[in-house]
Design a protein around this motif. Sequence first.
Motif, PDB file in Angstrom:
ATOM      1  N   LYS A 169      11.202  57.800  76.421  1.00 51.18           N
ATOM      2  CA  LYS A 169      11.823  58.366  75.220  1.00 51.18           C
ATOM      3  C   LYS A 169      10.819  59.205  74.432  1.00 51.18           C
ATOM      4  O   LYS A 169      11.160  60.275  73.901  1.00 51.18           O
ATOM      5  N   ILE A 180      10.563  62.562  76.164  1.00 52.20           N
ATOM      6  CA  ILE A 180      11.751  63.384  75.925  1.00 52.20           C
ATOM      7  C   ILE A 180      11.719  63.970  74.520  1.00 52.20           C
ATOM      8  O   ILE A 180      12.017  65.154  74.317  1.00 52.20           O
ATOM      9  N   LYS A 181      11.344  63.147  73.551  1.00 52.88           N
ATOM     10  CA  LYS A 181      11.284  63.631  72.166  1.00 52.88           C
ATOM     11  C   LYS A 181      10.222  64.707  72.005  1.00 52.88           C
ATOM     12  O   LYS A 181      10.440  65.727  71.328  1.00 52.88           O
ATOM     13  N   PHE A 213      11.504  68.003  73.494  1.00 55.51           N
ATOM     14  CA  PHE A 213      12.548  68.642  72.695  1.00 55.51           C
ATOM     15  C   PHE A 213      12.002  69.165  71.369  1.00 55.51           C
ATOM     16  O   PHE A 213      12.346  70.261  70.928  1.00 55.51           O
ATOM     17  N   MET A 215      15.956  64.237  83.823  1.00 53.92           N
ATOM     18  CA  MET A 215      15.721  62.800  83.624  1.00 53.92           C
ATOM     19  C   MET A 215      16.081  62.058  84.899  1.00 53.92           C
ATOM     20  O   MET A 215      17.235  62.008  85.309  1.00 53.92           O
ATOM     21  N   TYR A 235      19.718  58.343  74.298  1.00 57.12           N
ATOM     22  CA  TYR A 235      18.694  58.780  73.353  1.00 57.12           C
ATOM     23  C   TYR A 235      18.569  60.296  73.376  1.00 57.12           C
ATOM     24  O   TYR A 235      18.497  60.946  72.327  1.00 57.12           O
ATOM     25  N   ALA A 236      18.558  60.872  74.571  1.00 55.63           N
ATOM     26  CA  ALA A 236      18.468  62.325  74.703  1.00 55.63           C
ATOM     27  C   ALA A 236      19.676  63.010  74.068  1.00 55.63           C
ATOM     28  O   ALA A 236      19.537  64.035  73.374  1.00 55.63           O
ATOM     29  N   ILE A 284      19.801  67.085  72.854  1.00 57.74           N
ATOM     30  CA  ILE A 284      19.406  67.806  74.064  1.00 57.74           C
ATOM     31  C   ILE A 284      20.645  68.185  74.873  1.00 57.74           C
ATOM     32  O   ILE A 284      21.493  67.342  75.167  1.00 57.74           O
ATOM     33  N   ALA A 320      19.728  69.752  80.207  1.00 58.46           N
ATOM     34  CA  ALA A 320      19.173  68.607  80.920  1.00 58.46           C
ATOM     35  C   ALA A 320      19.915  68.362  82.224  1.00 58.46           C
ATOM     36  O   ALA A 320      21.082  68.746  82.374  1.00 58.46           O
TER      37      ALA A 320
END
Length: 303
Positions: A223, A226-227, A230, A241, A273-274, A279, A282
């Motif tokens: 996570k 990914i954060k 982004f 992912m 979460y994404a 997002i 993806a």
Amino acid sequence: MENMNECRLCPRDCKVNRVNSRGICQVSDKLKIARIALHYWEEPCISGESGSGAVFFSGCNLHCVFCQNEEISHGKVGKEISVEELARQFVKLQKQGANNINLVTGTHYIPQIVQAVKLAKASLEDGSRLEIPVIYNTSGYEKVESLKLLKGVVDVYLPDFKYMDEALAEKYSHASDYPEVVKAAIDEMVRQCPTVEFDEQGFVKSGVIVRQLLLPGHVNDAKAIIKYLFDNYQDSIFISMMSQYTPMPHIASKYPELNRRVTKREYDSLINYALDLGIENAFIQDRKVAKESFIPEFSNEWD
């Protein structure tokens, strides 16, 4: 070969004279290839139905403990070829219908890759030339100085972003500097290829796609990656992912926490979460691909 007498092509900076011996990548300065073939198990915009023209280079500078391709990452298999032959193989893959040339783990051969791609794009003896996109498929553990050699040679960068946590990077890849190295590497990749573009058939022709392989028990680290991606790149890159982690037989004794596949709950948590972050660019993976049958064999049987 330039850069090989005291090799500093990768962040390990082993300074080994690869003309006479092997670097930390476990290979010499001679091009050693484990597999050249159409490959069908990449993202849809890379493989499609025709396949990606994958070139698996022997050796690796990272040596992750959970590596699925250990026999090639340690340089145990492969066949030595010339730069000229590699260029011919690129064009041969194109003639076989490949959507692109997919250079898999070629960090330690960047100078030869540059030469081969330039030769293939110029024109071969029979007048044929390489016209499909070139993808650089990497662990992400790259030096910015080496990546700069690839400017104008590579059309699409396909790096991993394996760890945000330095302790995890040290434990599983013996590279505590991995998080900072990969951040700088992706910055350079985006600088060279700032926008993801697709052709009329939906195949990627330029840009950066970052892969994040979810490891069992490490959703929070995924996570964080990914954060970061982004926050820093928004929609200028795509994020893939991946749920395909497959525990190999050797992992159980030393790293029992990795001796299982990722659960549906873990992967769903990452995907949700994404989505909550906003997002949109993806790729999401079917968990059915977490099988050993999807790991290619490296038999050296190619012409």
